[in-house]
Design a protein around this motif. Structure first.
Motif, short mmCIF file in Angstrom:
data_model
loop_
_atom_site.label_atom_id
_atom_site.label_comp_id
_atom_site.label_asym_id
_atom_site.label_seq_id
_atom_site.Cartn_x
_atom_site.Cartn_y
_atom_site.Cartn_z
N ALA A 12 0.86 -1.19 0.00
CA ALA A 12 0.00 0.00 0.00
C ALA A 12 0.89 1.24 0.00
CB ALA A 12 -0.91 0.00 1.23
N TYR A 13 0.54 2.21 -0.81
CA TYR A 13 1.25 3.49 -0.87
C TYR A 13 0.25 4.60 -0.55
CZ TYR A 13 4.80 0.82 -3.34
OH TYR A 13 5.74 -0.12 -3.68
N PRO A 14 0.18 5.01 0.71
CA PRO A 14 -0.80 6.04 1.05
C PRO A 14 -0.47 7.39 0.42
CG PRO A 14 0.36 5.24 3.01
CD PRO A 14 0.93 4.55 1.84
N ILE A 15 -1.48 8.02 -0.10
CA ILE A 15 -1.37 9.35 -0.69
C ILE A 15 -2.27 10.27 0.13
CG2 ILE A 15 -1.67 10.73 -2.77
CD1 ILE A 15 0.36 8.40 -3.09
N PHE A 16 -1.68 11.30 0.71
CA PHE A 16 -2.43 12.24 1.53
C PHE A 16 -2.67 13.50 0.71
CE2 PHE A 16 0.06 9.52 4.34
CZ PHE A 16 -0.96 8.97 5.09
N TYR A 17 -3.86 13.57 0.14
CA TYR A 17 -4.22 14.65 -0.77
C TYR A 17 -5.08 15.65 -0.01
CZ TYR A 17 -5.69 16.88 -5.10
OH TYR A 17 -5.92 17.78 -6.09
N ASP A 18 -4.53 16.80 0.28
CA ASP A 18 -5.22 17.85 1.03
C ASP A 18 -5.71 17.38 2.40
OD1 ASP A 18 -4.74 19.79 -0.85
OD2 ASP A 18 -6.67 19.55 -1.85
N VAL A 19 -4.95 16.50 3.03
CA VAL A 19 -5.24 16.06 4.38
C VAL A 19 -3.91 15.71 5.05
CG1 VAL A 19 -5.59 13.62 3.79
CG2 VAL A 19 -6.74 14.57 5.77
N ASN A 62 3.56 18.71 1.29
CA ASN A 62 5.00 18.70 1.55
C ASN A 62 5.82 18.15 0.39
OD1 ASN A 62 4.56 19.74 4.12
ND2 ASN A 62 4.34 17.70 5.02
N THR A 63 5.21 17.96 -0.77
CA THR A 63 5.92 17.41 -1.92
C THR A 63 5.81 18.39 -3.07
OG1 THR A 63 5.25 15.20 -1.18
CG2 THR A 63 6.14 15.37 -3.39
N LEU A 64 6.95 18.78 -3.63
CA LEU A 64 7.01 19.64 -4.82
C LEU A 64 6.19 20.92 -4.64
CD1 LEU A 64 6.69 16.72 -7.36
CD2 LEU A 64 8.77 17.98 -6.85
N ASN A 65 6.27 21.50 -3.45
CA ASN A 65 5.56 22.75 -3.13
C ASN A 65 4.06 22.68 -3.39
OD1 ASN A 65 7.95 24.05 -2.32
ND2 ASN A 65 8.43 24.54 -4.44
N GLY A 66 3.46 21.51 -3.26
CA GLY A 66 2.02 21.36 -3.43
C GLY A 66 1.54 21.43 -4.87
N HIS A 67 2.45 21.36 -5.84
CA HIS A 67 2.08 21.41 -7.26
C HIS A 67 1.45 20.06 -7.63
CE1 HIS A 67 2.52 21.59 -11.62
NE2 HIS A 67 2.69 22.90 -11.49
N GLN A 94 2.80 13.17 -11.18
CA GLN A 94 3.91 12.61 -11.95
C GLN A 94 4.89 11.88 -11.03
OE1 GLN A 94 5.39 16.08 -14.02
NE2 GLN A 94 4.33 15.50 -15.91
N GLN A 95 5.17 12.45 -9.88
CA GLN A 95 6.09 11.83 -8.92
C GLN A 95 5.53 10.51 -8.41
OE1 GLN A 95 9.20 13.14 -8.02
NE2 GLN A 95 9.48 11.11 -7.17
N ILE A 96 4.23 10.48 -8.13
CA ILE A 96 3.60 9.24 -7.67
C ILE A 96 3.73 8.16 -8.75
CG2 ILE A 96 1.38 8.14 -7.12
CD1 ILE A 96 0.57 10.89 -5.89
#
Length: 170
Positions: A11-18, A76-81, A87-89
């Protein structure tokens, strides 16, 4: 989360606006969402309330476990871009999934080290054209090395083409 525990899944958790702590502690917007679900279920499903509360409890536990894993956080990743974040994910997950196929290459001693060395010298993060030449004696593994490099980096391109290595151009 159950699949990760029982099988070879990851599992790779992604925290999008949280915030991960909001997910872990179920506070903030995550806590509010669970509160709304719980209230709505209590109003509409009185007779199966216990079963639904167990579902919510499992969801909460799964989110706590996910938040404890190392994940990626938009803020906290790529200044929130967002586009660069996505792309990084894709790149990170693709690299983890797209390693040298050891089931085919079990007898290729040192191949992974060579591939990683060449890939790092290509500096793929630069937006520029790159080309490498591989020179050596016949039977030395040049084509195998080229194929392994191709297999490893082709995921980063929208399209690609391979030339037949047995066609000789004079």
């Amino acid at each position: 989360m159950e699949c990760q525990k029982m099988t070879e899944h990851t599992a790779y958790p992604i925290f999008y606006d949280v915030e991960p702590t909001e997910v872990r502690k179920q506070s903030g917007s995550v806590g509010e969402a669970f509160e709304q679900v719980t209230r709505k279920r209590k109003r509409t499903l009185e007779d199966v309330n216990l079963e639904k509360e167990n579902d919510v409890g499992r969801w909460k536990n799964a989110l706590k476990e996910a938040a404890d894993l190392a994940g990626m956080e938009l803020k906290n990743t790529l200044n929130g871009h967002e586009a660069k974040f996505i792309q990084q994910i894709v790149q990170d997950v693709s690299l983890k999934l797209h390693l040298i196929d050891l089931s085919v290459d079990t007898k290729l001693v040192g191949m992974e080290t060579r591939v990683k060395g060449i890939i790092s010298s290509l500096e793929l993060d630069l937006n520029d054209v790159r080309m490498i030449g591989i020179k050596g004696i016949g039977g030395g593994g040049k084509t195998t090395l080229a194929r392994a490099i191709f297999d490893h980096i082709s995921i980063w391109f929208e399209g690609f083409a391979k030339a037949d290595p047995f066609i000789r151009v004079k």
